[in-house]
Scaffold this motif. Structure first.
Motif, mmCIF file in Angstrom:
data_model
loop_
_atom_site.group_PDB
_atom_site.id
_atom_site.type_symbol
_atom_site.label_atom_id
_atom_site.label_comp_id
_atom_site.label_asym_id
_atom_site.label_seq_id
_atom_site.Cartn_x
_atom_site.Cartn_y
_atom_site.Cartn_z
ATOM 1 N N MET A 30 54.617 -13.502 63.875
ATOM 2 C CA MET A 30 53.401 -13.290 63.131
ATOM 3 C C MET A 30 52.467 -12.486 64.010
ATOM 4 S SD MET A 30 50.800 -16.020 61.412
ATOM 5 C CE MET A 30 52.023 -16.489 60.251
ATOM 6 N N ALA A 31 51.794 -11.510 63.377
ATOM 7 C CA ALA A 31 50.906 -10.653 64.156
ATOM 8 C C ALA A 31 49.790 -10.102 63.278
ATOM 9 C CB ALA A 31 51.692 -9.501 64.761
ATOM 10 N N LEU A 32 48.669 -9.791 63.920
ATOM 11 C CA LEU A 32 47.573 -9.089 63.258
ATOM 12 C C LEU A 32 47.765 -7.612 63.577
ATOM 13 C CD1 LEU A 32 44.929 -9.088 61.665
ATOM 14 C CD2 LEU A 32 43.728 -9.405 63.844
ATOM 15 N N ARG A 33 48.021 -6.830 62.546
ATOM 16 C CA ARG A 33 48.273 -5.408 62.728
ATOM 17 C C ARG A 33 46.964 -4.651 62.927
ATOM 18 N NH1 ARG A 33 52.374 -3.905 57.866
ATOM 19 N NH2 ARG A 33 50.563 -2.624 57.447
ATOM 20 N N PRO A 34 47.023 -3.438 63.486
ATOM 21 C CA PRO A 34 45.802 -2.643 63.681
ATOM 22 C C PRO A 34 45.038 -2.358 62.386
ATOM 23 C CG PRO A 34 47.611 -1.709 64.952
ATOM 24 C CD PRO A 34 48.190 -2.807 64.093
ATOM 25 N N ASP A 35 45.758 -2.343 61.235
ATOM 26 C CA ASP A 35 45.095 -2.088 59.953
ATOM 27 C C ASP A 35 44.471 -3.346 59.354
ATOM 28 O OD1 ASP A 35 47.384 -3.435 59.152
ATOM 29 O OD2 ASP A 35 48.162 -1.795 57.914
ATOM 30 N N GLY A 36 44.508 -4.458 60.108
ATOM 31 C CA GLY A 36 43.881 -5.698 59.655
ATOM 32 C C GLY A 36 44.770 -6.592 58.812
ATOM 33 N N ILE A 37 45.991 -6.180 58.559
ATOM 34 C CA ILE A 37 46.929 -6.996 57.781
ATOM 35 C C ILE A 37 47.602 -8.005 58.700
ATOM 36 C CG2 ILE A 37 49.122 -6.966 56.501
ATOM 37 C CD1 ILE A 37 48.257 -4.242 55.357
ATOM 38 N N VAL A 38 47.631 -9.250 58.266
ATOM 39 C CA VAL A 38 48.388 -10.273 58.989
ATOM 40 C C VAL A 38 49.816 -10.188 58.479
ATOM 41 C CG1 VAL A 38 48.721 -12.745 59.372
ATOM 42 C CG2 VAL A 38 46.400 -11.790 59.351
ATOM 43 N N GLN A 39 50.760 -9.941 59.386
ATOM 44 C CA GLN A 39 52.159 -9.814 58.992
ATOM 45 C C GLN A 39 52.926 -11.047 59.430
ATOM 46 O OE1 GLN A 39 53.985 -6.082 59.760
ATOM 47 N NE2 GLN A 39 55.913 -6.710 58.845
ATOM 48 N N VAL A 40 53.591 -11.670 58.455
ATOM 49 C CA VAL A 40 54.411 -12.855 58.682
ATOM 50 C C VAL A 40 55.855 -12.451 58.421
ATOM 51 C CG1 VAL A 40 54.898 -15.211 57.923
ATOM 52 C CG2 VAL A 40 52.551 -14.334 57.828
ATOM 53 N N ARG A 41 56.735 -12.766 59.356
ATOM 54 C CA ARG A 41 58.159 -12.462 59.153
ATOM 55 C C ARG A 41 58.956 -13.737 59.389
ATOM 56 N NH1 ARG A 41 59.759 -8.100 62.841
ATOM 57 N NH2 ARG A 41 58.213 -7.025 61.623
ATOM 58 N N TRP A 42 59.654 -14.181 58.357
ATOM 59 C CA TRP A 42 60.478 -15.384 58.449
ATOM 60 C C TRP A 42 61.879 -15.028 58.919
ATOM 61 C CZ3 TRP A 42 58.369 -20.079 58.005
ATOM 62 C CH2 TRP A 42 57.130 -20.184 57.355
ATOM 63 N N PHE A 43 62.503 -15.938 59.648
ATOM 64 C CA PHE A 43 63.898 -15.761 60.044
ATOM 65 C C PHE A 43 64.778 -15.745 58.812
ATOM 66 C CE2 PHE A 43 62.780 -17.796 64.217
ATOM 67 C CZ PHE A 43 63.193 -16.751 65.024
ATOM 68 N N SER A 44 65.767 -14.894 58.812
ATOM 69 C CA SER A 44 66.762 -14.901 57.754
ATOM 70 C C SER A 44 67.506 -16.230 57.801
ATOM 71 C CB SER A 44 67.742 -13.747 57.955
ATOM 72 O OG SER A 44 68.692 -13.723 56.931
ATOM 73 N N GLY A 45 67.715 -16.829 56.639
ATOM 74 C CA GLY A 45 68.443 -18.093 56.549
ATOM 75 C C GLY A 45 67.588 -19.337 56.639
ATOM 76 N N VAL A 46 66.311 -19.202 56.990
ATOM 77 C CA VAL A 46 65.449 -20.381 57.104
ATOM 78 C C VAL A 46 65.111 -20.920 55.715
ATOM 79 C CG1 VAL A 46 63.192 -19.219 57.125
ATOM 80 C CG2 VAL A 46 63.461 -21.357 58.334
#
Length: 144
Positions: A1-17
């Protein structure tokens, strides 16, 4: 999870979770924390998750600091999971499924009022004021 420079919070889930209540709560609290509790835009990469249980869906349907949420998937299974969530729950802010990153980011860039928002997120999901760390299991990339 990260706060991108454009202000969007990006969430990435593990495949298979398979996302449960605890995973959902940790992700929402972390997104609220990263966004500073103000109307953030959230891009959720859910490609390849194996499921989202009832308790997890209930957490994601609670009010939070997000003003818009784009669900990004890559397969028909991802779309079924997202559609199931969107049909059985009333997200507290505009939430849509996309199979294209560019389309998801474009939609997130438009003002919420122009996408027919019926409700606004406002209250930050708060765990008694404490900061909740992300678990490596719940979110990939090792960014706790």
């Amino acid at each position: 999870m990260a706060l991108r420079p454009d202000g969007i919070v990006q969430v990435r889930w593990f495949s298979g979770v398979s996302i449960g209540e605890a995973d959902a709560f940790v992700a929402m609290a972390a997104a609220d924390s990263l966004g500073g509790g103000r109307g953030t835009r959230v891009l959720v990469d859910m490609a390849g998750i194996s499921g989202l249980n009832r308790a997890g869906r209930a957490v994601f349907a609670r009010r939070c600091s997000a003003r818009k949420v784009a669900l990004l998937g890559a397969s028909p299974v991802d779309q079924v999971i997202a559609s199931f969530f969107l049909r059985l729950n009333i997200p507290p802010c505009p939430t849509r499924y996309f199979s294209s990153t560019a389309e998801a980011e474009g939609w997130l860039a438009t003002p919420a009022a122009s996408v027919g928002a019926k409700r606004r997120c406002g209250d930050c999901l708060n765990n008694g004021g404490s900061t909740v760390g992300l678990t490596r299991r719940a979110l990939p990339g090792g960014e706790d």
